[in-house]
Write a protein that holds these residues in place. Sequence first.
Motif, mmCIF file in Angstrom:
data_model
loop_
_atom_site.group_PDB
_atom_site.id
_atom_site.type_symbol
_atom_site.label_atom_id
_atom_site.label_comp_id
_atom_site.label_asym_id
_atom_site.label_seq_id
_atom_site.Cartn_x
_atom_site.Cartn_y
_atom_site.Cartn_z
ATOM 1 N N VAL A 184 48.735 -7.155 -0.812
ATOM 2 C CA VAL A 184 48.576 -5.867 -0.132
ATOM 3 C C VAL A 184 48.785 -4.726 -1.129
ATOM 4 O O VAL A 184 48.021 -3.755 -1.148
ATOM 5 C CB VAL A 184 49.565 -5.748 1.043
ATOM 6 C CG1 VAL A 184 49.512 -4.345 1.654
ATOM 7 C CG2 VAL A 184 49.247 -6.795 2.102
ATOM 8 N N ALA A 185 49.823 -4.841 -1.982
ATOM 9 C CA ALA A 185 50.078 -3.810 -2.996
ATOM 10 C C ALA A 185 48.887 -3.679 -3.930
ATOM 11 O O ALA A 185 48.475 -2.563 -4.288
ATOM 12 C CB ALA A 185 51.339 -4.149 -3.783
ATOM 13 N N GLN A 186 48.310 -4.812 -4.311
ATOM 14 C CA GLN A 186 47.150 -4.795 -5.198
ATOM 15 C C GLN A 186 45.966 -4.100 -4.540
ATOM 16 O O GLN A 186 45.297 -3.262 -5.158
ATOM 17 C CB GLN A 186 46.767 -6.225 -5.577
ATOM 18 C CG GLN A 186 45.487 -6.332 -6.405
ATOM 19 C CD GLN A 186 45.183 -7.769 -6.782
ATOM 20 O OE1 GLN A 186 45.883 -8.368 -7.593
ATOM 21 N NE2 GLN A 186 44.153 -8.331 -6.193
ATOM 22 N N SER A 187 45.708 -4.428 -3.282
ATOM 23 C CA SER A 187 44.580 -3.834 -2.571
ATOM 24 C C SER A 187 44.732 -2.319 -2.443
ATOM 25 O O SER A 187 43.800 -1.554 -2.715
ATOM 26 C CB SER A 187 44.443 -4.476 -1.186
ATOM 27 O OG SER A 187 43.361 -3.917 -0.476
ATOM 28 N N ILE A 188 45.928 -1.881 -2.032
ATOM 29 C CA ILE A 188 46.170 -0.445 -1.896
ATOM 30 C C ILE A 188 46.126 0.232 -3.262
ATOM 31 O O ILE A 188 45.560 1.316 -3.422
ATOM 32 C CB ILE A 188 47.522 -0.178 -1.200
ATOM 33 C CG1 ILE A 188 47.519 -0.757 0.214
ATOM 34 C CG2 ILE A 188 47.815 1.324 -1.170
ATOM 35 C CD1 ILE A 188 48.880 -0.716 0.893
ATOM 36 N N GLY A 189 46.730 -0.426 -4.261
ATOM 37 C CA GLY A 189 46.755 0.133 -5.610
ATOM 38 C C GLY A 189 45.359 0.357 -6.163
ATOM 39 O O GLY A 189 45.071 1.412 -6.757
ATOM 40 N N ILE A 190 44.478 -0.610 -5.976
ATOM 41 C CA ILE A 190 43.098 -0.476 -6.458
ATOM 42 C C ILE A 190 42.385 0.649 -5.711
ATOM 43 O O ILE A 190 41.648 1.436 -6.314
ATOM 44 C CB ILE A 190 42.337 -1.806 -6.300
ATOM 45 C CG1 ILE A 190 42.894 -2.847 -7.282
ATOM 46 C CG2 ILE A 190 40.836 -1.614 -6.551
ATOM 47 C CD1 ILE A 190 42.353 -4.254 -7.065
ATOM 48 N N ASP A 191 42.634 0.752 -4.400
ATOM 49 C CA ASP A 191 42.017 1.830 -3.619
ATOM 50 C C ASP A 191 42.477 3.202 -4.113
ATOM 51 O O ASP A 191 41.686 4.149 -4.176
ATOM 52 C CB ASP A 191 42.358 1.678 -2.141
ATOM 53 C CG ASP A 191 41.497 0.628 -1.445
ATOM 54 O OD1 ASP A 191 40.470 0.236 -2.033
ATOM 55 O OD2 ASP A 191 41.859 0.200 -0.332
ATOM 56 N N ILE A 192 43.749 3.312 -4.477
ATOM 57 C CA ILE A 192 44.266 4.586 -4.993
ATOM 58 C C ILE A 192 43.621 4.915 -6.332
ATOM 59 O O ILE A 192 43.121 6.027 -6.549
ATOM 60 C CB ILE A 192 45.807 4.517 -5.134
ATOM 61 C CG1 ILE A 192 46.468 4.464 -3.765
ATOM 62 C CG2 ILE A 192 46.321 5.718 -5.944
ATOM 63 C CD1 ILE A 192 47.958 4.172 -3.809
ATOM 64 N N ILE A 193 43.610 3.945 -7.234
ATOM 65 C CA ILE A 193 43.079 4.177 -8.578
ATOM 66 C C ILE A 193 41.582 4.456 -8.540
ATOM 67 O O ILE A 193 41.068 5.271 -9.318
ATOM 68 C CB ILE A 193 43.411 2.963 -9.477
ATOM 69 C CG1 ILE A 193 44.923 2.930 -9.745
ATOM 70 C CG2 ILE A 193 42.625 3.004 -10.787
ATOM 71 C CD1 ILE A 193 45.442 1.636 -10.317
ATOM 72 N N ALA A 194 40.874 3.804 -7.612
ATOM 73 C CA ALA A 194 39.433 4.020 -7.481
ATOM 74 C C ALA A 194 39.105 5.342 -6.793
ATOM 75 O O ALA A 194 37.945 5.741 -6.737
ATOM 76 C CB ALA A 194 38.792 2.867 -6.712
ATOM 77 N N GLY A 195 40.137 6.023 -6.250
ATOM 78 C CA GLY A 195 39.917 7.315 -5.620
ATOM 79 C C GLY A 195 39.627 7.255 -4.147
ATOM 80 O O GLY A 195 39.317 8.285 -3.526
ATOM 81 N N ARG A 196 39.731 6.069 -3.542
ATOM 82 C CA ARG A 196 39.485 5.976 -2.104
ATOM 83 C C ARG A 196 40.622 6.633 -1.308
ATOM 84 O O ARG A 196 40.434 7.061 -0.181
ATOM 85 C CB ARG A 196 39.277 4.513 -1.700
ATOM 86 C CG ARG A 196 37.916 3.981 -2.176
ATOM 87 C CD ARG A 196 37.660 2.579 -1.703
ATOM 88 N NE ARG A 196 38.282 1.567 -2.532
ATOM 89 C CZ ARG A 196 37.744 1.070 -3.642
ATOM 90 N NH1 ARG A 196 36.566 1.502 -4.059
ATOM 91 N NH2 ARG A 196 38.368 0.141 -4.337
ATOM 92 N N TYR A 197 41.806 6.648 -1.917
ATOM 93 C CA TYR A 197 42.916 7.453 -1.416
ATOM 94 C C TYR A 197 43.231 8.451 -2.523
ATOM 95 O O TYR A 197 43.806 8.091 -3.546
ATOM 96 C CB TYR A 197 44.159 6.602 -1.126
ATOM 97 C CG TYR A 197 43.998 5.610 0.012
ATOM 98 C CD1 TYR A 197 43.675 6.032 1.288
ATOM 99 C CD2 TYR A 197 44.206 4.249 -0.201
ATOM 100 C CE1 TYR A 197 43.538 5.119 2.341
ATOM 101 C CE2 TYR A 197 44.079 3.329 0.839
ATOM 102 C CZ TYR A 197 43.746 3.769 2.099
ATOM 103 O OH TYR A 197 43.609 2.874 3.131
#
Length: 257
Positions: free
Chosen positions: A20-33
């Motif tokens: 879950v941390a990985q999924s959210i982390g990637i979304d943050i870094i990719a700019g989705r959040y």
Amino acid sequence: MTSRIVVIPTRRAHSNHAEVAQSIGIDIIAGRYGEGTRLPGDAEMIAMFGVSRPVLRESVKTLVAKGLLTTKARVGTVVRERTAWNMFDADVLAWHLDAGIDKRFLNDLAEIRLAVEPRAAGLAAGQRSEADLAELRRSMERMRLEASDSVGFADADLALHVAVARASGNLFMRSIGHVIEAALRASFLLSAPVEPEDRDTVLLWHQKIVDAIAAGDAATASEAMIYVIHNGMRRHEGAVTVAAPGELPSAEAGEKS
């Protein structure tokens, strides 16, 4: 015109909260959040990932510790500014590779390399052991044997730079080398010297680093390292704008080779 992003898949997580941390982390870094964005509430996130509240909270705690999130009373969980992210965290670096690296990432990486690696090469000229020299020469030979655009060539290149950091005798430099290893490898894959003239230049200047360290010539070792980093930056200029996701060997492919 913005540069296209190159995605280089890395290792997978091995627990529920890590996934879950990985999924959210990637979304943050990719700019989705985006920076300053509040994440969805617990109930929505629990439904989204199909995990328990303790697992979600552990995931958030992980991301808070890595500088990506902050939790505020009566506000919720908010994405922190990029400058707060711990770029020396192995997971954060790996998530950048999963999210896709662009020119900004590569330039930032090159700048930290310029701040550390030339000094490491200079120190290595005075501190290296015979075992260090053997590893440097072994890596150099591997580079000569491998095709320029192969995973093997990038791995040999990486091994040489890690060997320089190790030969410096400085524990901090050695640690930095190991922490940014995945990012360096991605950088080397992306800047592969596919043209014969580029390959000859890359091999020549890497050999100069090795020869200068062997000769105890700190100034030349440092200068050769600076040239190698700048030459890689030059090759990146064209590579990032033309390479699309999937066009490069992945980290997982390299582990199998």
